[in-house]
Design an enzyme around this catalytic site. Structure first.
Site, PDB file in Angstrom:
ATOM      1  N   MET A  27      26.175   9.501  25.278  1.00  0.00           N
ATOM      2  CA  MET A  27      26.575   8.475  26.239  1.00  0.00           C
ATOM      3  C   MET A  27      26.040   8.853  27.627  1.00  0.00           C
ATOM      4  O   MET A  27      26.537   8.375  28.647  1.00  0.00           O
ATOM      5  CB  MET A  27      28.091   8.315  26.244  1.00  0.00           C
ATOM      6  CG  MET A  27      28.617   7.849  24.883  1.00  0.00           C
ATOM      7  SD  MET A  27      30.183   6.989  24.931  1.00  0.00           S
ATOM      8  CE  MET A  27      31.253   8.251  25.541  1.00  0.00           C
ATOM      9  N   GLY A  28      25.040   9.727  27.660  1.00  0.00           N
ATOM     10  CA  GLY A  28      24.428  10.109  28.928  1.00  0.00           C
ATOM     11  C   GLY A  28      25.260  11.113  29.702  1.00  0.00           C
ATOM     12  O   GLY A  28      26.119  11.789  29.138  1.00  0.00           O
ATOM     13  N   HIS A  31      24.510  17.302  29.880  1.00  0.00           N
ATOM     14  CA  HIS A  31      24.791  18.651  30.377  1.00  0.00           C
ATOM     15  C   HIS A  31      24.180  19.647  29.388  1.00  0.00           C
ATOM     16  O   HIS A  31      23.487  19.240  28.430  1.00  0.00           O
ATOM     17  CB  HIS A  31      26.304  18.851  30.557  1.00  0.00           C
ATOM     18  CG  HIS A  31      27.100  18.433  29.358  1.00  0.00           C
ATOM     19  ND1 HIS A  31      27.055  19.113  28.152  1.00  0.00           N
ATOM     20  CD2 HIS A  31      27.936  17.383  29.146  1.00  0.00           C
ATOM     21  CE1 HIS A  31      27.847  18.520  27.284  1.00  0.00           C
ATOM     22  NE2 HIS A  31      28.386  17.456  27.840  1.00  0.00           N
ATOM     23  N   GLY A  33      25.423  21.244  27.002  1.00  0.00           N
ATOM     24  CA  GLY A  33      25.815  21.020  25.607  1.00  0.00           C
ATOM     25  C   GLY A  33      24.830  20.064  24.930  1.00  0.00           C
ATOM     26  O   GLY A  33      24.342  20.316  23.821  1.00  0.00           O
ATOM     27  N   HIS A  34      24.509  18.968  25.632  1.00  0.00           N
ATOM     28  CA  HIS A  34      23.513  18.023  25.093  1.00  0.00           C
ATOM     29  C   HIS A  34      22.147  18.705  24.983  1.00  0.00           C
ATOM     30  O   HIS A  34      21.413  18.487  24.018  1.00  0.00           O
ATOM     31  CB  HIS A  34      23.366  16.804  26.019  1.00  0.00           C
ATOM     32  CG  HIS A  34      24.600  15.964  26.122  1.00  0.00           C
ATOM     33  ND1 HIS A  34      25.315  15.835  27.285  1.00  0.00           N
ATOM     34  CD2 HIS A  34      25.234  15.186  25.211  1.00  0.00           C
ATOM     35  CE1 HIS A  34      26.328  15.022  27.093  1.00  0.00           C
ATOM     36  NE2 HIS A  34      26.314  14.614  25.855  1.00  0.00           N
ATOM     37  N   LYS A 146      32.368  20.265  19.909  1.00  0.00           N
ATOM     38  CA  LYS A 146      33.487  19.990  20.816  1.00  0.00           C
ATOM     39  C   LYS A 146      34.251  18.776  20.302  1.00  0.00           C
ATOM     40  O   LYS A 146      35.473  18.737  20.325  1.00  0.00           O
ATOM     41  CB  LYS A 146      33.015  19.741  22.248  1.00  0.00           C
ATOM     42  CG  LYS A 146      34.206  19.471  23.171  1.00  0.00           C
ATOM     43  CD  LYS A 146      33.787  19.180  24.585  1.00  0.00           C
ATOM     44  CE  LYS A 146      33.200  17.811  24.751  1.00  0.00           C
ATOM     45  NZ  LYS A 146      34.168  16.690  24.569  1.00  0.00           N
ATOM     46  N   GLN A 150      35.197  13.915  15.492  1.00  0.00           N
ATOM     47  CA  GLN A 150      34.111  12.927  15.426  1.00  0.00           C
ATOM     48  C   GLN A 150      33.042  13.383  14.437  1.00  0.00           C
ATOM     49  O   GLN A 150      32.571  12.604  13.601  1.00  0.00           O
ATOM     50  CB  GLN A 150      33.496  12.748  16.821  1.00  0.00           C
ATOM     51  CG  GLN A 150      32.178  12.003  16.843  1.00  0.00           C
ATOM     52  CD  GLN A 150      31.679  11.762  18.257  1.00  0.00           C
ATOM     53  OE1 GLN A 150      32.140  10.841  18.920  1.00  0.00           O
ATOM     54  NE2 GLN A 150      30.742  12.564  18.732  1.00  0.00           N
ATOM     55  N   VAL A 173      29.088  24.395  23.587  1.00  0.00           N
ATOM     56  CA  VAL A 173      28.551  25.211  24.685  1.00  0.00           C
ATOM     57  C   VAL A 173      29.621  25.263  25.779  1.00  0.00           C
ATOM     58  O   VAL A 173      30.223  24.237  26.111  1.00  0.00           O
ATOM     59  CB  VAL A 173      27.236  24.609  25.230  1.00  0.00           C
ATOM     60  CG1 VAL A 173      26.688  25.435  26.390  1.00  0.00           C
ATOM     61  CG2 VAL A 173      26.198  24.522  24.108  1.00  0.00           C
ATOM     62  N   SER A 183      30.839  15.748  29.705  1.00  0.00           N
ATOM     63  CA  SER A 183      30.444  14.872  30.816  1.00  0.00           C
ATOM     64  C   SER A 183      31.647  14.603  31.723  1.00  0.00           C
ATOM     65  O   SER A 183      31.495  14.403  32.929  1.00  0.00           O
ATOM     66  CB  SER A 183      29.910  13.551  30.274  1.00  0.00           C
ATOM     67  OG  SER A 183      28.862  13.807  29.371  1.00  0.00           O
TER      68      SER A 183
HETATM   69  O1  PAF Z   1      29.904  11.867  21.352  1.00  0.00           O
HETATM   70  C1  PAF Z   1      29.455  10.879  21.982  1.00  0.00           C
HETATM   71  O2  PAF Z   1      28.841  11.018  23.028  1.00  0.00           O
HETATM   72  C2  PAF Z   1      29.714   9.475  21.451  1.00  0.00           C
HETATM   73  O3  PAF Z   1      30.951   9.379  20.830  1.00  0.00           O
HETATM   74  C3  PAF Z   1      28.591   8.974  20.519  1.00  0.00           C
HETATM   75  C4  PAF Z   1      28.466   9.829  19.262  1.00  0.00           C
HETATM   76  C5  PAF Z   1      27.254   8.988  21.269  1.00  0.00           C
HETATM   77  C6  PAF Z   1      28.880   7.535  20.080  1.00  0.00           C
HETATM   78  O4  PAF Z   1      28.973   6.677  21.179  1.00  0.00           O
END
Ligand code: PAF
Length: 261
Positions: A27-28, A31, A33-34, A146, A150, A173, A183
């Site tokens: 979702m932008g 950081h 972690g991404h 984290k 999900q 991370v 975020s």
């Molecule tokens: O973890 C996330 O950032 C969101 O839940 C995802 C997997 C991108 C779905 O919108």
């Protein structure tokens, strides 16, 4: 790095991406972690695709959606520097051309932990992830631990619906003080930031779940839950300050538990 905002362009671009494809849905407000997910995808695949889409159907609180941080230019710069081949920036009217009439609902684990406190959250997550997986058709998709609930729900959805993709979990991370990178951390004020690492510190302690929850509450957190299951201890708690409520989640491995939900 190619950037696609319209699905028509994306479909053309996707047809040009040959070989194995790794996918990092986000979702932008990227950081480290991404960045770790992207690095792993780049190392394991011929091409990596990043999606940035703040998915409204997974927010139960309009204020939370409105406050969600957006750092698109920086995100694109980071993606470029890490070797991402393509970025998908879909629009609501195209991604939800059905007006959210069609939804993926899981009827058990999605109602527990975060699902018990955020009505419809995982229906929104699973629906958007399925749409994105169908558009991107990756060999592998990368999810941070984290958001462990999900990760389990996405993994099990793909198995249940025969979606041909490997769902790869990646270790959380952390900042040096243990706070899981998120975020939402950018929304914490100075007091909240100082308090936030206590969540991880207590989750990793030998205290039982009830005692961890009690200590978090005593320190000023609004606790949603602290619960051990599926081989892990999960916690979610919000910090209020500066007129904002910032909800943090975290989880840690616990010896002796089973690994399925
Ligand atoms: O973890 C996330 O950032 C969101 O839940 C995802 C997997 C991108 C779905 O919108």
């Amino acid at each position: 790095m190619r950037i696609s905002k319209r699905l028509e362009d994306w479909r053309q671009l996707r047809a040009e991406l040959t070989g194995s494809l790794g996918f990092v849905p986000t979702m932008g407000a990227l950081h480290q972690g991404h960045a770790a997910l992207i690095r792993r995808s780049v190392a394991e695949n011929d091409h990596s695709v990043l999606s940035i889409y703040v998915n409204p159907t997974q927010f139960d609180d309009p204020g939370d959606l409105a406050r969600y941080p957006c750092t698109l230019e920086q995100d694109l710069e980071l993606a470029r520097s890490l070797g991402v081949s393509a970025v998908l920036l879909p629009r609501y009217d195209e991604l939800y051309a059905d007006g959210f009439r069609y939804q993926v609902t899981e009827n058990r684990f999605s109602r527990e932990l975060c699902g018990a406190h955020r009505a419809g959250h995982f229906t929104g997550v699973l629906t958007v992830v399925l749409k994105l997986l169908n558009l991107v058709r990756p060999r592998r998709a990368y999810f941070g631990e984290k958001d462990y609930q999900q990760y389990l729900l996405v993994r099990d959805m793909c198995a249940a619906l025969f979606i041909d993709v490997e769902i790869v979990p990646c270790e959380t991370v952390r900042e040096v003080d243990g706070l899981a990178m998120s975020s939402r951390n950018a929304l914490l004020d100075a007091r909240g930031r100082a308090l936030a690492p206590l969540l991880h510190r207590l989750l990793t302690s030998d205290l039982d779940d009830a005692e961890v929850a009690a200590r978090l509450a005593a320190a000023g957190f609004a606790v949603d839950y602290v619960e051990s299951r599926a081989g892990r201890r999960f916690g979610a708690a919000a910090i209020e300050g500066g007129g904002r409520r910032v909800r943090l989640i975290d989880n840690v491995a616990r010896a002796g538990g089973e690994s399925s939900a």
